[in-house]
Every structure is written in C-alpha cells, then in structure tokens.
Scaffold this motif. Structure first.
Motif, short mmCIF file in Angstrom:
data_model
loop_
_atom_site.label_atom_id
_atom_site.label_comp_id
_atom_site.label_asym_id
_atom_site.label_seq_id
_atom_site.Cartn_x
_atom_site.Cartn_y
_atom_site.Cartn_z
N UNK A 257 -3.81 -16.86 -23.58
CA UNK A 257 -3.16 -15.65 -23.11
C UNK A 257 -4.15 -14.76 -22.37
N UNK A 258 -3.62 -13.92 -21.49
CA UNK A 258 -4.46 -12.91 -20.87
C UNK A 258 -4.60 -11.73 -21.83
N UNK A 259 -5.81 -11.29 -22.03
CA UNK A 259 -6.06 -10.18 -22.95
C UNK A 259 -5.76 -8.86 -22.25
N UNK A 260 -5.02 -8.02 -22.94
CA UNK A 260 -4.76 -6.68 -22.41
C UNK A 260 -5.66 -5.70 -23.15
N UNK A 261 -6.44 -4.92 -22.41
CA UNK A 261 -7.36 -3.99 -23.07
C UNK A 261 -6.60 -2.91 -23.83
N UNK A 262 -7.17 -2.47 -24.93
CA UNK A 262 -6.56 -1.40 -25.71
C UNK A 262 -7.09 -0.05 -25.23
N UNK A 263 -6.28 0.96 -25.43
CA UNK A 263 -6.64 2.32 -25.01
C UNK A 263 -7.85 2.79 -25.80
N UNK A 264 -8.87 3.25 -25.10
CA UNK A 264 -10.09 3.72 -25.77
C UNK A 264 -10.90 4.54 -24.78
N UNK A 265 -12.01 5.08 -25.25
CA UNK A 265 -12.89 5.82 -24.35
C UNK A 265 -13.49 4.90 -23.29
N UNK A 266 -13.60 3.59 -23.61
CA UNK A 266 -14.12 2.63 -22.65
C UNK A 266 -13.09 2.29 -21.58
N UNK A 267 -11.81 2.34 -21.96
CA UNK A 267 -10.74 2.07 -21.00
C UNK A 267 -9.61 3.08 -21.25
N UNK A 268 -9.76 4.28 -20.68
CA UNK A 268 -8.78 5.35 -20.93
C UNK A 268 -7.51 5.19 -20.12
N UNK A 269 -6.77 4.14 -20.40
CA UNK A 269 -5.52 3.87 -19.68
C UNK A 269 -4.56 3.16 -20.62
N UNK B 151 -15.86 4.29 -13.05
CA UNK B 151 -16.45 2.96 -12.83
C UNK B 151 -15.99 1.99 -13.91
N UNK B 152 -15.91 2.46 -15.17
CA UNK B 152 -15.48 1.58 -16.25
C UNK B 152 -14.06 1.07 -16.01
N UNK B 153 -13.18 1.96 -15.57
CA UNK B 153 -11.80 1.57 -15.33
C UNK B 153 -11.71 0.55 -14.20
N UNK B 154 -12.36 0.84 -13.07
CA UNK B 154 -12.27 -0.06 -11.92
C UNK B 154 -12.96 -1.39 -12.19
N UNK B 155 -14.08 -1.38 -12.94
CA UNK B 155 -14.78 -2.63 -13.24
C UNK B 155 -13.90 -3.55 -14.07
N UNK B 156 -13.20 -2.98 -15.05
CA UNK B 156 -12.37 -3.81 -15.92
C UNK B 156 -11.12 -4.29 -15.19
N UNK B 157 -10.63 -3.49 -14.25
CA UNK B 157 -9.39 -3.84 -13.54
C UNK B 157 -9.61 -4.81 -12.39
N UNK B 158 -10.87 -5.03 -12.00
CA UNK B 158 -11.16 -5.86 -10.84
C UNK B 158 -10.62 -7.28 -11.03
N UNK B 159 -9.97 -7.81 -10.00
CA UNK B 159 -9.46 -9.19 -9.95
C UNK B 159 -8.38 -9.47 -11.00
N UNK B 160 -7.68 -8.44 -11.47
CA UNK B 160 -6.67 -8.66 -12.51
C UNK B 160 -5.24 -8.56 -11.99
N UNK B 161 -5.03 -8.21 -10.73
CA UNK B 161 -3.69 -7.97 -10.18
C UNK B 161 -2.99 -6.84 -10.92
#
Length: 458
Positions: free
Chosen positions: A190-202, A299-309
């Motif tokens: 499965x594709x992992x979906x990040x959880x809401x946190x200070x590292x990924x505030x979305x 930067x944290x948000x964009x780095x994690x979202x890169x190449x994920x569609x």
C-alpha cells in the motif's frame, strides 16, 4: 463488496511483494557472497563487480516489481535499494559483514556499516554500497557515489538517501536510509499516507459527493476541466512529447470566491476523479513568527509531497501568499524572502498546488503571474441555488408542504455552503422532535441565523 475486494487486493499485493523480494534477496545474497569470496581470495576487494544477473520480474503485479519496471532500475541501483531494505526485512543477511579483521582487531573499513541505538544488526552505509558495487576499482567507486546525487533516480524519487555524515567525515559514511513511504509500499503493498503532525502539517480531505453534484457555472467547470486534464495527461505531455524542458513540471491554480462557493469541494473532487490524494495545508502550523522557520516548515511539506501526484490545497492562502510589504525592517525583508522561497518551491514542484482565497486582490501579483489558471467561484445564481436546495436534504427527510424551494432560492442570495448549514440546522430540529419532518419555520430560522452570521438581515 468493494471493501472485501479492496482487502483481497491488498492481501494479494502484500504476497506478491514478498514473493518478488524473496527472489531479489536470493540474488543479493549471491552478489554479496561473490564479492566476499573475491575479497578473501585476493587478499583485498576484487577489481570487477561480481557478474550475477538479477531475476526478471516481468509480468509481476507487485508494487515492488512495478517500481523496478516503470523506472527501468539498473542492477546497481537495485542492489542499493535492497541494501537499504534488508535491515527492515532480512537483517541477518548482513551479519557476515560484522567479520573481524585480524590485523586491526575490528571490522573491515571497506565493509562500512554502523551500529544502531536499538537495532542489533549491521546498518549498511554508503561505504557498504561502494564495496558491493565497486570493490577496489576507483572509477567504479566514483560511479557508485554518483548514484546518490540529487539528479539520480534514488534521490529524484526520494527512495533511498544517505543520512548526513558527521562533520568532516566522508559522505559515504552516512547510513543508507529508505523513505518510509517506499518501505511501506514495498512491504505492505500500500501507499503510506502521512499522518498530521508538526513534520507534515496537512490533513487529507475527501468527499462522498461526485462530479455531477458540483453546482457551478459552465465557465468555472471548464477551468476545472483544464486542471483535470493536466493531472491525467500532464506526465505524457512532459515526457513522451518531450516538453519537459519547455514547461514547468507542476500546475498551480488560484481558486477565489466567497466562502461556501465550492472551492474546497472542487479540490476534493479533482483528487477523487483523478485518483490523487488531496492535502489541506494547516497554515497555522506553517507560518512562524520566528525568522526562517516558515521556510523550513514549507520545505518539509513540499519534500514529502514530491513525486506523489498529490494536490496541495492552501485554504485561506492570504496569510502566506498575500501582497508583499515594503521593506522597512528585517522582519519585512525575511517575510519577502519567504514568499520568494515559496515561489521557487511551487515552480519546482511536480504536483498540483491550489491556493484558495476569498478575494483575488489579496494575493500578491507575483504569484498570480505564475499561476496556470485563476478560477473564479461566483455566488450561485437563482437557478443554481434552486438546484442546491432541491438536492440538499436527505431522502429520509419529509419536507413540510409549505416549503417552496423556488421562492426560497429567489428570495435569499446565499452560497452553497450556507445552504448546507441551513439544511444541517433544520434536519437536526426535525430529529430533536423525534420525527423526520422538516418544517418551514426550521428552514426560515436556519436562514435567519446564517444571515445574522454574515451581518445581514432576513
């Protein structure tokens, strides 16, 4: 039935991954054994990399095989990928690299490796990868080092990277680290979906509605169709049609209009229709009063979202994307730097970014010039309001005969979101009476409350 199908599909992906990885681990073990035999036979690493052909994964439907096939992963990169995976799935396979060097009474320098805080096994480093791929061949070593560069497959898709080495230490002393997303995909299927946190505030946002439920003018729907076509066909345009050097890789759009006119719903439906996750960015955790922190958060948000569609949805974007100020102090200067940084990240981002604002004039002109589209969400006209009212209530609700949606739509100029607030209020009033009959007075009271919230009279 759909949930049962999804369950069986995920179970099949997991088993397929395990089968294909088992074959690749056997191949890796043969390569490692050949390299070590060459090392001990020659009294030092052999000059040439062991020639052991990798297994063919053609025809396999596992997510692991799909990645190998889609990116035409060469054997050297495949070995690095496996090296990063092994501590998570078959750690004992690397125990042989703990072999002690009798001359130095410690491990072999050329094997690399590190000790973990809690993990008892061998943690491979870039040096381990260089030993496996290049042995004592200096030119081959340089080629192996190149595989970790930012423009190479592993870094470009954020699959495997080298952990930062200590100050003054060689780059290859960093531990090989596989991203949590690819580790999740290659193990669970499965594709992992990040959880809401200070590292990924979305937060991921979804909707149960369908495209046909979207009540908007034809002009607005046409602009949404443009975004849809980019999501579905943009990659073919860039890569198969050779336009990558002429067009920027992503798509940025401004959604502007009064609250409740469908901006968030449209973003959700774009993702649902195109098979993309939509993440609403929490600007309260992005924007910081501390100089430089906003850039790091972005930067944290964009780095994690890169190449994920993914679709990144910035609601109430004025807080971050508003007009730049005149430089009167250091804070103004850094605020403008943050906007410039954001412009750069958006232009480099290969996904879709949607900015939502109540007023177009609040957004800095420097952003608007770079948008691929600017979509206006107007207040619904009478015919559109009538359609929303008619479809808004549950089928289980019984509407009092006096309720005339045509008259209500003609009398009250309100947004779709406001209508749904009225529906919620009136429906709860009906349930509180122990029945399912919605009264005209409930609807009128709901409208009155909503108009008062907006500072308007009934």
């Amino acid at each position: 039935m759909d949930e049962e199908s999804d369950f069986h599909g995920l179970a099949a992906a997991l088993k397929d991954n395990a089968r294909d990885l088992e074959r690749d681990l056997e191949w890796f073990a043969k390569v490692l054994d050949a390299r070590l035999k060459a090392y001990f036979a020659a009294g030092g690493p052999g000059e040439a990399a062991p020639e052991v052909a990798p297994p063919a994964l053609d025809g396999s439907r596992s997510p692991y095989a799909a990645f190998i096939g889609a990116h035409k992963v060469p054997p050297a990169v495949r070995l690095i990928l496996l090296l990063a995976l092994i501590p998570h799935i078959r750690p004992q396979l690397l125990d042989v690299l703990w072999t002690r060097n009798d001359a130095t009474q410690r491990g072999f320098t050329e094997f690399g490796g590190a000790h973990g805080a809690g993990h008892g096994g061998f943690l491979p480093t870039g040096e381990t990868a260089a030993f496996l791929l290049a042995g004592n061949d200096l030119a081959a070593r340089f080629e192996a080092m190149r595989l970790f560069d930012g423009d190479q497959l592993l870094a470009r898709h954020d699959v495997v990277h080298l952990a930062p080495a200590g100050s003054g230490e060689p780059q290859l002393s960093g531990v090989l680290t596989i991203s949590r997303e690819y580790l999740h995909r290659f193990t669970t299927g499965q594709d992992r979906r990040p959880t809401y946190s200070s590292e990924f505030p979305a937060r991921r946002i979804t909707t149960e509605l369908e495209w046909k439920d979207l009540v908007l003018p034809e002009s607005t729907l046409g602009q949404l169709e443009e975004i849809k076509q980019w999501i579905l066909h943009g990659d073919v345009l860039l890569r198969d049609w050779g336009m990558l050097h002429k067009l920027r890789p992503g798509f940025t759009s401004l959604f502007h209009g009064a609250p409740g006119t469908g901006k968030t719903l449209s973003a959700c439906l774009l993702g649902k229709h195109c098979g993309c996750d939509v993440y609403r960015i929490d600007l309260s955790m992005i924007v910081s009063k501390y100089i430089g922190e906003t850039e790091k958060n972005l930067a944290r948000v964009f780095d994690l979202a890169e190449h994920k569609r993914w679709i990144l949805f910035f609601d109430e974007a004025d807080a971050l994307f508003g007009k730049r100020t005149r430089v009167e102090d250091s804070r103004d200067r850094f605020a403008n730097q943050e906007i410039s940084f954001l412009l750069q990240r958006i232009e480099e981002f290969d996904g879709v970014v949607i900015l939502a604002s109540n007023f177009k004039n609040n957004i800095d002109d420097a952003f608007i010039r770079r948008f691929q589209s600017v979509v206006h969400f107007p207040m619904p006209k009478q015919a559109e309001r009538l359609r929303i009212w008619k479809d808004a209530f549950s089928r289980k609700a019984e509407l009092e005969r006096q309720i005339d949606f045509r008259r209500i739509a003609e009398s009250f100029d309100v947004a779709g979101g406001t209508i749904m607030n009225v529906v919620r209020y009136a429906s709860l009033r009906a349930l509180s009476r122990g029945g399912n009959t919605v009264l005209l007075e409930d609807v009128e009271e709901g409208i009155r409350r909503e108009l008062l919230k907006e500072g308007r009279a009934l």
